[in-house]
Structure formats: C-alpha cells, structure tokens
Design an enzyme around this catalytic site. Structure first.
Site, short mmCIF file in Angstrom:
data_model
loop_
_atom_site.label_atom_id
_atom_site.label_comp_id
_atom_site.label_asym_id
_atom_site.label_seq_id
_atom_site.Cartn_x
_atom_site.Cartn_y
_atom_site.Cartn_z
CG MET A 30 5.38 -21.74 -6.25
SD MET A 30 6.20 -21.57 -7.84
CE MET A 30 7.14 -23.05 -7.87
CB ALA A 32 2.20 -29.45 -5.36
CG LEU A 33 0.17 -26.79 0.00
CD1 LEU A 33 -0.77 -26.17 1.03
CD2 LEU A 33 1.40 -25.91 -0.17
N GLY A 36 6.24 -30.70 4.49
CA GLY A 36 7.24 -29.63 4.62
C GLY A 36 6.55 -28.27 4.72
CG HIS A 37 4.45 -26.63 1.41
ND1 HIS A 37 4.36 -27.69 0.54
CD2 HIS A 37 5.19 -25.68 0.78
CE1 HIS A 37 4.99 -27.38 -0.58
NE2 HIS A 37 5.51 -26.18 -0.46
N GLY A 149 11.29 -22.65 3.88
CA GLY A 149 11.96 -23.92 4.19
C GLY A 149 13.43 -23.90 3.77
CE LYS A 151 12.82 -28.82 -1.50
NZ LYS A 151 13.44 -28.63 -2.83
CB SER A 189 10.66 -31.77 -2.97
OG SER A 189 10.46 -31.18 -4.23
O1 PAF Z 1 9.59 -21.97 -2.93
C1 PAF Z 1 8.56 -21.72 -3.60
O2 PAF Z 1 7.55 -22.42 -3.53
C2 PAF Z 1 8.55 -20.50 -4.50
O3 PAF Z 1 9.80 -20.27 -5.06
C3 PAF Z 1 8.02 -19.22 -3.81
C4 PAF Z 1 8.91 -18.77 -2.69
C5 PAF Z 1 6.62 -19.48 -3.29
C6 PAF Z 1 7.94 -18.08 -4.83
O4 PAF Z 1 7.12 -18.40 -5.91
#
Ligand code: PAF
Length: 285
Positions: A30, A32-33, A36-37, A149, A151, A189
């Site tokens: 979603m 706001a990386l 972790g991403h 992840g 988390k 997060s």
């Molecule tokens: O973990 C997230 O960022 C969201 O729940 C996901 C998996 C991208 C679904 O919108």
C-alpha cells in the site's frame, strides 16, 4: 522500472514477459515503502524473479475511514526506492481501475476462524477487504511467487488460504519473509513514521515483550504471569495493549498456556496515542 496504471497494459506486458519464460515475483503493497518492503524486492531478486510491485491503498480493508484518510502517501519517494532496489515493474492503479463498480460489487472472501480472531476481531471486515484486493491483483499479475512480510502474520495465513480458495496455491508459491526490525527491535511498518519522538523512543518495548514471552516459553514459565508482566511494562510507558496472546501458529487458535508440543506464535497489538502497531514472534518448540 516500468510503471503501469491500467490492468490492460500490465497484463499485456506480463504476458509478453511470461513468453520469455521469466518467473514473476509479486510484492503487493500500500506504499509508504520502507526497508521491510525493499527486503521483499531483494528476496524476489535473489531467486532471479522478474519483480513486480504494486502500490494501491485499498479502501476496502479499512474498517475505520479515518485510518484510511491518515494512511501515508509517499508515491514519489516509493518510486525512487523501488528503482534503487531494481524492481522491474510497478503497478500503480487508481481505485476506479481496481473497483470500477465499487468494492462492494466484488467477490467477498471468508477465512473462518482466521478472520474472526486478533486483527479480524479488532478490525471487522478487514480480511474480506484484503482478500478482495489481493484476489484481483493475483488475477492480474498471475505471479509464480508471492512475497509478503511476516510482520503481518495473520495476513500471511489469510492470503495463503485465499490462494487455496482461488485454486492457485500450486501455481503461485507463497513466500513469507522475515520481519525487518530497527536496531531497538521495533518492526518496520509504514505506521512508524507517524510516531512522535517520545513514542518512537519507547516503541521498541513491544519487541522486548515478544522476546520475553518467547524466551520464557522455553524455561517452563506460566504464560499468564509473563503476560501480566508485559501488560504492566507497556502500560507503565503509556503503551496500551489491545491483545497479548499466544496461539497455534498454523490455525491461530488462541492458547491459554504454552504448549511446547506445537508451533506457537506470540502476537501483540498495542496503541501509542492513536497509532496502532502489531508485531509477532514464532515460538519454536
Ligand atoms: O499488507 C499490505 O500492505 C496490504 O494489506 C496488502 C497485502 C497490500 C493488501 O492491500
């Protein structure tokens, strides 16, 4: 990195890549990386996957609309981070692209106990919303590998169940990646950026509680006593626990006491002001 905004364009492009026999690794986000991403992108690249990331703030999974409004949006910074991490493709759809007739008109998903405990109990409808969007994204991207992840432990179980319900669990391998942590143990997060300086200074105590609950399982302590110690520690610092629980790590059935015969997970959700953080640790017998 190539950026696609429409389903038609990304599908055409990925069909072409698939013909070149590439293995597609998908990371839904979603935005706001944070690191972790990026570690998920790194994991995908390590196994030579053609790496596709999506950024879509999914309105259907926010039971509290003010939480949706407050969700941070940092698309330009996200694009720079993904480019630096050598992500191959970013899918950046609009809400109307994903839900042309509104999310209420898309298929509902149910996950039994998995959707009624912990995050499901605190956020009614949340996992149906996650199921809706992840199902749509998986139908578009059709990845060989799906990276998420740990988390979000409960979300990982829900999405694995979703893949089974969609009948794609053999063609899409689910890869749960390790939680990335700050030096004081705080799980990375997107919500952390909303913590003020004094909240950030104490947020690592959540991880200390997880470690203590994990460690004491192995020395035969009583979970009820350890839980009470953690509640006292957190509340003394103005961190308000919503749940501190141990559960069967496969089913999320809550346990009242440690059971070393099974794989367990300790899960915590806590509020610092109006910021809600979750974290977990697996307890290996
Ligand atoms: O973990 C997230 O960022 C969201 O729940 C996901 C998996 C991208 C679904 O919108």
């Amino acid at each position: 990195m190539i950026i696609f905004k429409t389903i038609k364009d990304i599908k055409e492009y990925l069909a072409f890549q698939r013909n070149n026999a590439v293995k597609i690794g998908f990371i839904p986000t979603m935005g706001a990386l944070h690191q972790g991403h990026i570690s998920l992108v790194d994991e995908a690249r390590k196994v030579n996957a053609f790496t596709v990331c999506s950024i879509f703030v999914n309105p259907a999974q926010f039971n509290d609309s003010s939480d949706f409004d407050k969700y941070p949006s940092t698309v330009n910074e996200d694009i720079l981070l993904l480019e630096k991490a050598q992500c191959d493709v970013l899918f950046l759809p609009s809400v109307s692209e994903i839900y042309p007739e509104g999310s209420a008109h898309t298929k509902d998903y149910h996950f039994g106990t998995l959707e009624t405990v912990f995050e499901g109990a605190m956020r009614p409808g949340h996992f149906n919303g996650v199921g809706k969007v992840v199902a749509i994204l998986l139908q578009i991207i059709q990845p060989n590998l799906l990276f998420m992840g740990s988390k979000d432990f409960q979300q990982c179980l829900v999405v694995q169940d979703l893949c089974k319900q969609m009948g794609i669990n053999n063609s899409t391998k689910f890869v749960a990646c390790a939680t990335q942590r700050e030096p004081d143990g705080l799980a990375m997060s997107s919500r952390n950026r909303r913590l003020n300086e004094s909240q950030r200074a104490i947020a690592g105590i959540i991880y200390q509680c997880l470690v203590s609950i994990q460690g004491k399982a192995l020395i035969g302590a009583s979970f009820a006593i350890v839980k009470k110690e953690c509640i006292d520690l957190l509340t003394a610092k103005n961190i308000h626990p919503e749940y501190i629980s141990i559960a069967n790590a496969d089913t999320l059935e809550e346990l009242s006491e440690y059971d070393l015969r099974i794989k367990m997970v300790v899960l915590i959700a806590a509020r610092l002001g109006d910021i809600r953080l979750i974290d977990n640790l697996v307890i290996n017998p």
